[in-house]
Scaffold this motif. Structure first.
Motif, PDB file in Angstrom:
ATOM      1  N   VAL A  40       0.843  -1.208   0.000  1.00 40.32           N
ATOM      2  CA  VAL A  40       0.000   0.000   0.000  1.00 40.32           C
ATOM      3  C   VAL A  40       0.872   1.250   0.000  1.00 40.32           C
ATOM      4  N   HIS A  41       1.959   1.235   0.758  1.00 39.41           N
ATOM      5  CA  HIS A  41       2.866   2.381   0.788  1.00 39.41           C
ATOM      6  C   HIS A  41       3.396   2.685  -0.609  1.00 39.41           C
ATOM      7  N   VAL A  42       3.859   1.658  -1.321  1.00 40.61           N
ATOM      8  CA  VAL A  42       4.403   1.868  -2.670  1.00 40.61           C
ATOM      9  C   VAL A  42       3.315   2.372  -3.617  1.00 40.61           C
ATOM     10  N   LEU A  43       2.135   1.787  -3.544  1.00 33.94           N
ATOM     11  CA  LEU A  43       1.054   2.198  -4.439  1.00 33.94           C
ATOM     12  C   LEU A  43       0.594   3.625  -4.150  1.00 33.94           C
ATOM     13  N   LYS A  44       0.507   3.981  -2.862  1.00 35.98           N
ATOM     14  CA  LYS A  44       0.081   5.337  -2.498  1.00 35.98           C
ATOM     15  C   LYS A  44       1.123   6.379  -2.874  1.00 35.98           C
ATOM     16  N   SER A  45       2.400   6.045  -2.712  1.00 37.80           N
ATOM     17  CA  SER A  45       3.454   7.019  -2.971  1.00 37.80           C
ATOM     18  C   SER A  45       3.739   7.165  -4.459  1.00 37.80           C
ATOM     19  N   GLY A  46       3.380   6.153  -5.240  1.00 41.39           N
ATOM     20  CA  GLY A  46       3.656   6.198  -6.670  1.00 41.39           C
ATOM     21  C   GLY A  46       5.119   5.932  -6.979  1.00 41.39           C
ATOM     22  N   GLY A  47       5.857   5.459  -5.984  1.00 40.02           N
ATOM     23  CA  GLY A  47       7.283   5.195  -6.168  1.00 40.02           C
ATOM     24  C   GLY A  47       7.543   3.842  -6.793  1.00 40.02           C
ATOM     25  N   ARG A  48       8.818   3.532  -6.908  1.00 45.00           N
ATOM     26  CA  ARG A  48       9.228   2.239  -7.453  1.00 45.00           C
ATOM     27  C   ARG A  48       9.294   1.223  -6.323  1.00 45.00           C
ATOM     28  N   TRP A  49       9.149  -0.051  -6.674  1.00 42.65           N
ATOM     29  CA  TRP A  49       9.253  -1.113  -5.668  1.00 42.65           C
ATOM     30  C   TRP A  49      10.626  -1.056  -5.009  1.00 42.65           C
ATOM     31  N   ALA A  50      11.642  -0.749  -5.790  1.00 39.84           N
ATOM     32  CA  ALA A  50      13.010  -0.713  -5.265  1.00 39.84           C
ATOM     33  C   ALA A  50      13.207   0.392  -4.232  1.00 39.84           C
ATOM     34  N   ASP A  51      12.317   1.390  -4.211  1.00 40.55           N
ATOM     35  CA  ASP A  51      12.441   2.504  -3.275  1.00 40.55           C
ATOM     36  C   ASP A  51      11.622   2.315  -2.002  1.00 40.55           C
ATOM     37  N   ALA A  52      10.985   1.156  -1.839  1.00 40.21           N
ATOM     38  CA  ALA A  52      10.193   0.908  -0.630  1.00 40.21           C
ATOM     39  C   ALA A  52      11.119   0.895   0.588  1.00 40.21           C
ATOM     40  N   PRO A  53      10.687   1.511   1.685  1.00 38.90           N
ATOM     41  CA  PRO A  53      11.528   1.508   2.888  1.00 38.90           C
ATOM     42  C   PRO A  53      11.794   0.076   3.371  1.00 38.90           C
ATOM     43  N   PRO A  54      12.997  -0.188   3.865  1.00 39.06           N
ATOM     44  CA  PRO A  54      13.352  -1.545   4.299  1.00 39.06           C
ATOM     45  C   PRO A  54      12.511  -2.066   5.463  1.00 39.06           C
ATOM     46  N   VAL A  55      11.811  -1.173   6.163  1.00 37.36           N
ATOM     47  CA  VAL A  55      11.012  -1.588   7.315  1.00 37.36           C
ATOM     48  C   VAL A  55       9.892  -2.554   6.901  1.00 37.36           C
ATOM     49  N   TYR A  56       9.504  -2.536   5.628  1.00 40.64           N
ATOM     50  CA  TYR A  56       8.441  -3.420   5.146  1.00 40.64           C
ATOM     51  C   TYR A  56       8.958  -4.803   4.758  1.00 40.64           C
ATOM     52  N   GLY A  57      10.246  -4.984   4.794  1.00 42.31           N
ATOM     53  CA  GLY A  57      10.818  -6.267   4.409  1.00 42.31           C
ATOM     54  C   GLY A  57      11.455  -6.183   3.041  1.00 42.31           C
ATOM     55  N   PRO A  58      11.873  -7.341   2.506  1.00 41.35           N
ATOM     56  CA  PRO A  58      12.539  -7.347   1.198  1.00 41.35           C
ATOM     57  C   PRO A  58      11.641  -6.772   0.108  1.00 41.35           C
ATOM     58  N   ARG A  59      12.195  -5.886  -0.677  1.00 44.17           N
ATOM     59  CA  ARG A  59      11.422  -5.240  -1.753  1.00 44.17           C
ATOM     60  C   ARG A  59      10.926  -6.257  -2.768  1.00 44.17           C
ATOM     61  N   LYS A  60      11.736  -7.261  -3.019  1.00 46.20           N
ATOM     62  CA  LYS A  60      11.335  -8.305  -3.966  1.00 46.20           C
ATOM     63  C   LYS A  60      10.115  -9.057  -3.448  1.00 46.20           C
ATOM     64  N   THR A  61      10.021  -9.230  -2.134  1.00 42.60           N
ATOM     65  CA  THR A  61       8.855  -9.890  -1.544  1.00 42.60           C
ATOM     66  C   THR A  61       7.602  -9.050  -1.780  1.00 42.60           C
ATOM     67  N   LEU A  62       7.713  -7.733  -1.589  1.00 38.49           N
ATOM     68  CA  LEU A  62       6.570  -6.854  -1.827  1.00 38.49           C
ATOM     69  C   LEU A  62       6.087  -6.987  -3.268  1.00 38.49           C
ATOM     70  N   TYR A  63       7.025  -6.887  -4.201  1.00 41.83           N
ATOM     71  CA  TYR A  63       6.675  -6.956  -5.618  1.00 41.83           C
ATOM     72  C   TYR A  63       6.085  -8.324  -5.971  1.00 41.83           C
ATOM     73  N   ASN A  64       6.780  -9.398  -5.554  1.00 39.82           N
ATOM     74  CA  ASN A  64       6.301 -10.747  -5.897  1.00 39.82           C
ATOM     75  C   ASN A  64       4.919 -11.019  -5.326  1.00 39.82           C
ATOM     76  N   ARG A  65       4.678 -10.622  -4.093  1.00 36.01           N
ATOM     77  CA  ARG A  65       3.380 -10.845  -3.467  1.00 36.01           C
ATOM     78  C   ARG A  65       2.295 -10.077  -4.220  1.00 36.01           C
ATOM     79  N   PHE A  66       2.588  -8.825  -4.569  1.00 34.89           N
ATOM     80  CA  PHE A  66       1.610  -8.018  -5.296  1.00 34.89           C
ATOM     81  C   PHE A  66       1.272  -8.666  -6.642  1.00 34.89           C
ATOM     82  N   VAL A  67       2.282  -9.055  -7.391  1.00 36.36           N
ATOM     83  CA  VAL A  67       2.059  -9.623  -8.726  1.00 36.36           C
ATOM     84  C   VAL A  67       1.358 -10.981  -8.652  1.00 36.36           C
ATOM     85  N   ARG A  68       1.802 -11.833  -7.751  1.00 35.25           N
ATOM     86  CA  ARG A  68       1.189 -13.170  -7.646  1.00 35.25           C
ATOM     87  C   ARG A  68      -0.263 -13.090  -7.211  1.00 35.25           C
TER      88      ARG A  68
END
Length: 130
Positions: A40-68
């Protein structure tokens, strides 16, 4: 929320949890609440997955979970369930920023001054045939 980060509340996550997939195999998923908050943070901010703050966990996990989950229809199911539970909206907004017009719809190049081809010329035959 600190430093512009988004976090689902316990109540918000409780409404989402029944709609999350349970058919996972292998290694247990990392904290769903943390990952969904990151998505939600990435989608709301309009940023790139790679720019997600590390507090949310691995960026690849965020992207993979969203896509899957998008491919499985999980996000659509959540949207429909939450929309149905909320009742009719108090306000409805219409955004007309996507209305397109052809480039010549505004008068085109050269403004609106009359041109010789706009009207018939006295000694010339008509330019079109009936």
């Amino acid at each position: 929320m600190n430093d512009g980060q988004f976090w689902l509340t316990v109540e918000q996550f409780g409404r989402l949890e029944p709609h999350l997939p349970r058919d996972t195999r292998g290694k247990p998923r990392v904290d769903d609440r943390r990952v969904i908050s990151g998505i939600v943070h990435v989608l709301k901010s309009g940023g790139r997955w790679a720019d997600a703050p590390p507090v949310y966990g691995p960026r690849k996990t965020l992207y993979n979970r969203f896509v899957r989950w998008a491919a499985k229809g999980v996000w659509e199911d959540i949207f429909h369930a939450l929309a149905a539970a909320g009742g009719p909206p108090a306000q409805v907004m219409i955004d007309s920023t996507a209305v397109r017009a052809h480039r010549s719809a505004s008068g085109g190049k050269g403004g609106s001054a009359p041109r010789p081809s706009d009207g018939p010329v006295a000694d010339e035959p008509p330019k079109s045939t009936p």
